[in-house]
Design an enzyme around this catalytic site. Structure first.
Site, short mmCIF file in Angstrom:
data_model
loop_
_atom_site.label_atom_id
_atom_site.label_comp_id
_atom_site.label_asym_id
_atom_site.label_seq_id
_atom_site.Cartn_x
_atom_site.Cartn_y
_atom_site.Cartn_z
N TYR A 74 1.18 -0.97 -0.08
CA TYR A 74 -0.37 -0.10 0.32
C TYR A 74 0.78 1.42 -0.39
O TYR A 74 1.34 1.16 0.99
CB TYR A 74 -0.68 0.30 0.98
CG TYR A 74 -1.75 -1.22 1.49
CD1 TYR A 74 -2.41 -1.48 0.17
CD2 TYR A 74 -1.50 -3.01 2.52
CE1 TYR A 74 -3.72 -2.31 0.47
CE2 TYR A 74 -1.93 -3.31 2.10
CZ TYR A 74 -3.22 -3.25 1.58
OH TYR A 74 -4.02 -4.49 1.63
N GLY B 58 -0.95 8.49 -2.07
CA GLY B 58 -0.85 8.26 -2.97
C GLY B 58 -2.02 7.63 -3.45
O GLY B 58 -2.56 7.94 -4.37
N GLU B 59 -2.50 6.57 -2.78
CA GLU B 59 -3.66 5.82 -3.02
C GLU B 59 -5.12 6.26 -2.55
O GLU B 59 -5.43 6.60 -3.37
CB GLU B 59 -3.54 4.19 -3.26
CG GLU B 59 -2.26 4.09 -3.66
CD GLU B 59 -1.67 2.32 -3.62
OE1 GLU B 59 -2.32 1.33 -4.16
OE2 GLU B 59 -1.85 2.05 -2.84
N GLY C 69 -8.01 2.63 6.41
CA GLY C 69 -8.20 1.43 6.63
C GLY C 69 -8.75 0.76 7.97
O GLY C 69 -8.80 1.74 9.31
N ASP D 272 -0.63 4.18 1.08
CA ASP D 272 -1.65 5.08 1.52
C ASP D 272 -1.79 7.02 1.08
O ASP D 272 -2.78 7.37 1.20
CB ASP D 272 -1.25 4.99 3.26
CG ASP D 272 -1.23 3.61 3.81
OD1 ASP D 272 -2.04 2.78 3.06
OD2 ASP D 272 -1.09 3.35 4.91
N HIS E 112 5.28 -7.58 7.31
CA HIS E 112 5.27 -5.50 7.00
C HIS E 112 5.78 -5.05 7.22
O HIS E 112 6.45 -4.60 8.67
CB HIS E 112 3.75 -5.74 6.72
CG HIS E 112 2.60 -5.81 8.13
ND1 HIS E 112 2.75 -6.38 8.79
CD2 HIS E 112 2.42 -4.29 8.08
CE1 HIS E 112 1.40 -5.70 9.77
NE2 HIS E 112 2.08 -4.62 9.25
N TYR F 189 -5.90 0.92 10.25
CA TYR F 189 -4.49 1.03 10.63
C TYR F 189 -4.97 2.60 10.97
O TYR F 189 -5.84 3.29 10.27
CB TYR F 189 -3.23 1.15 9.92
CG TYR F 189 -2.60 0.33 10.60
CD1 TYR F 189 -2.43 -0.39 11.72
CD2 TYR F 189 -2.04 -1.08 9.21
CE1 TYR F 189 -1.99 -1.71 11.88
CE2 TYR F 189 -1.30 -1.78 9.44
CZ TYR F 189 -1.80 -2.91 11.29
OH TYR F 189 -0.29 -4.02 11.62
N ASP F 190 -4.70 3.07 12.08
CA ASP F 190 -4.69 4.53 12.80
C ASP F 190 -3.37 5.55 12.59
O ASP F 190 -2.70 4.14 13.83
CB ASP F 190 -5.78 4.78 13.27
CG ASP F 190 -6.52 4.40 13.80
OD1 ASP F 190 -7.53 3.32 12.87
OD2 ASP F 190 -8.17 5.08 13.70
N TYR F 191 -3.37 6.27 11.73
CA TYR F 191 -1.88 6.84 12.03
C TYR F 191 -1.97 8.26 12.58
O TYR F 191 -3.49 8.90 12.29
CB TYR F 191 -1.00 7.08 10.65
CG TYR F 191 -0.40 6.19 10.14
CD1 TYR F 191 0.58 5.05 10.20
CD2 TYR F 191 -1.63 5.35 9.63
CE1 TYR F 191 1.27 4.14 9.74
CE2 TYR F 191 -1.15 4.28 8.18
CZ TYR F 191 -0.26 3.78 8.10
OH TYR F 191 0.49 3.14 7.33
N GLY G 134 -5.39 8.75 -0.02
CA GLY G 134 -5.29 10.47 0.19
C GLY G 134 -5.25 10.11 2.23
O GLY G 134 -6.12 9.54 2.48
#
Ligand SMILES: *[C@@H]1O[C@H](CO)[C@@H](O)[C@H](O)[C@H]1NC(C)=O
Ligand SMILES: *[C@@H]1O[C@H](CO)[C@@H](O)[C@H](O)[C@H]1NC(C)=O
Length: 518
Positions: A344, A348-349, A432, A346, A491, A434-436, A351
């Site tokens: 992924y 660029g694909e 998705g 995140d 990953h 994950y929360d950054y 936003g």
């Protein structure tokens, strides 16, 4: 003398601390859930004050009006504007610009998909001129729009083969939740110049935490533009959907199970309110710092023209022209059919800003935080508001920034202490599973610290094994067996920063020094 000189010189260090664990992706199924058309808010009348201010509601509407009459779109009933953002003026012009000067010409950069081809357009909002170039159909896939994502997720259910494999796996149709994974090119003849995406699905039976219940091996290849299923990879039928017992993360549910361990409510007091101000909507001034702050659909937070006041001369000294997280790359180390493509990007694909939901006051950010909204655009350029996407607040953890006390011989008593207070700019993007949590922290000694915290859910893989003693060779698990029928596939999370540092001017270079002992 040396000490004074040292103190005088600006010490800046950017330490990028990445608290990274193990990835990733789903969007609310309906764009209405979070595309809110702006009502008569203050944004309607917002005017840009600074050359770097993001596009306003009024400006997005102008972009839409200008493009509506452009030949590229007039002749096509189906097009999407996948990205619209301020085209920032050249740096030299911005650096020369002073508050009170007329605003530099306002321009919007637009990425559009027309009949399966990508185009980059530049819209001059002052002259209404449009310049554009076509990128073609085999490169330059733009960011997915929320509308596209919502439509993609309906597509598998139009397919008989999909429905029948779900039924054969004993899964109730009403429990199926699909998520868009990677768009790209998979080297299959059927893709022929199409824009495709792979979708995988989960079971929502008995838990909101559907990420823990993957329907393993089932991958649906979808044509994004034609909204049709191109191929179904139907493997892993023998792999059961994990039971997902006790995986519901909501306090309300855990409370029923008597598992709630809460501390007393906590809050820091600022009796006189915070010590920072936000001028003209985007200019943050705090202690000896000053910077321009805005939300961006792709990058999330953009910090520009960060300057710090020199305590000796009282002059503002430039530190950073621009800083943002330019990409997040999350590759999985599993070469099997349903996993090899999970690489992924995140920002660029999908936003990074588009995936940042409104912050939860008092939980995401403390009391006295200042909340900033974003104006983003739907696929037809209609602007919408994302409220509370960024917060700004001061942190105080009871630490000491600097101190000195004299031993009181002969009644000579001096005690001087400064508490450590920092300023934090925060965003939380839920890409998705994950929360950054992205923090830009400013210290009074001139240090900028960028932190990324990772939270949310693991992306797990279904397996037939429910105990390690059944596993013939760990080599082919590609990650640890976490619980019954679930593997945590190994990953990485790479976070890439764009940092244009201008310490005391633009004449800077970056040098990496490795000191070795001889
Ligand atoms: C461009 O338009 C903005 C308002 O949209 C205005 O403030 C600015 O003065 C204009 N600049 C030029 C060069 O015409
Ligand atoms: C597949 O199942 C869904 C949900 O039950 C239903 O709405 C849809 O019409 C079905 N699709 C086909 C092609 O039968």
């Amino acid at each position: 003398m040396e000490g004074r000189k040292l103190r005088r010189s600006l010490v800046l260090s950017i330490s990028i601390s990445l608290f990274l664990l193990l990835t990733w992706l789903h969007l609310p199924s309906s764009p209405e859930n979070f595309i809110k058309k702006p009502g008569p808010t203050h944004h309607e009348s917002d005017v840009p004050h600074h050359p770097l201010d993001p596009l306003t509601v009024h400006e997005f509407n102008k972009v839409r009006a200008i493009l509506a009459t452009h030949p590229l779109f007039e002749s096509s009933s189906t097009y999407s504007l996948n990205a619209i953002a301020l085209e920032e003026p050249d740096k030299e012009l911005v650096l020369k610009w002073k508050r009170g000067d007329p605003l530099l010409p306002r321009k919007a950069s637009v990425t559009a998909m027309v009949k399966g081809k990508s185009h980059i357009l530049l819209v001059d909002l002052n002259t209404s001129e449009v310049s554009y170039n076509e990128l073609g159909s085999t490169s330059g896939y733009p960011i997915l729009t929320i509308e596209e994502t919502a439509r993609i997720l309906e597509v598998p259910f139009k397919n008989v083969e999909f429905n029948s494999t779900i039924a054969q796996r004993g899964i109730n149709m009403g429990d199926v939740k699909c998520v868009p994974l990677s768009s790209g090119w998979y080297n299959m003849p059927i893709e022929n110049k199409r824009r495709v995406i792979k979708v995988q699905c989960f079971s929502m039976k008995d838990s909101v935490n559907f990420y823990m219940k993957p329907i393993e091996g089932l991958t649906v290849l979808i044509d994004i533009d034609r909204e049709e299923v191109l191929h179904i990879f139907d493997n892993g039928r023998g792999i059961p959907v994990a039971k997902g017992i006790d995986t519901d993360y909501r306090y309300s549910v855990q409370k029923l199970r008597g598992e709630l361990h809460l501390f007393n409510p906590i809050s820091m007091e600022q009796p006189k309110g915070p010590s920072f101000i936000v001028e003209d909507g985007h200019l943050v001034k705090w202690a000896n710092w000053e910077f321009h702050l805005k939300a961006d659909a792709r990058a999330g937070i953009i910090i520009s023209q960060a300057k710090v006041r020199d305590p000796d001369t009282s002059e503002m000294r430039s530190v950073m022209y621009k800083g943002f997280t330019s990409e997040l790359f999350v590759p999985y180390m599993d070469p099997t059919d349903a996993w090899y493509f999970k690489t992924y990007m995140d920002a660029g694909e999908y936003g990074f800003g588009l995936q940042a939901m409104p912050l939860d006051p008092l939980n995401d950010c403390p009391r006295n935080a200042y909340y900033m909204d974003a104006v983003f655009a739907a696929a037809d350029a209609t602007p919408y508001l994302r409220p509370n996407i960024i917060c700004v607040f001061e942190t105080y953890a009871g630490d000491i920034a600097w101190r000195h006390a004299e031993t009181p011989f002969n009644n000579f008593k001096v005690t001087e202490v400064r508490p450590k207070v920092n300023l934090v700019v925060r965003m939380a993007a839920s890409v998705g599973n994950y929360d950054y949590i992205v923090d830009w922290e400013f210290q009074t000694d001139g240090l900028i610290r960028s932190k990324v915290g990772l939270s949310g859910m693991l992306m797990v893989k279904g397996t037939i094994y429910d105990h390690m003693n059944q596993v013939p060779s760990e080599e082919y698990l590609y990650g640890p067996l976490l619980s019954e029928n679930l593997i945590g596939v190994i990953h990485d999370h790479y976070i890439i920063y764009y940092l244009d540092l201008d310490i005391d001017g633009t004449d800077n270079s970056f040098t990496k020094v490795n000191i070795k002992k001889h």
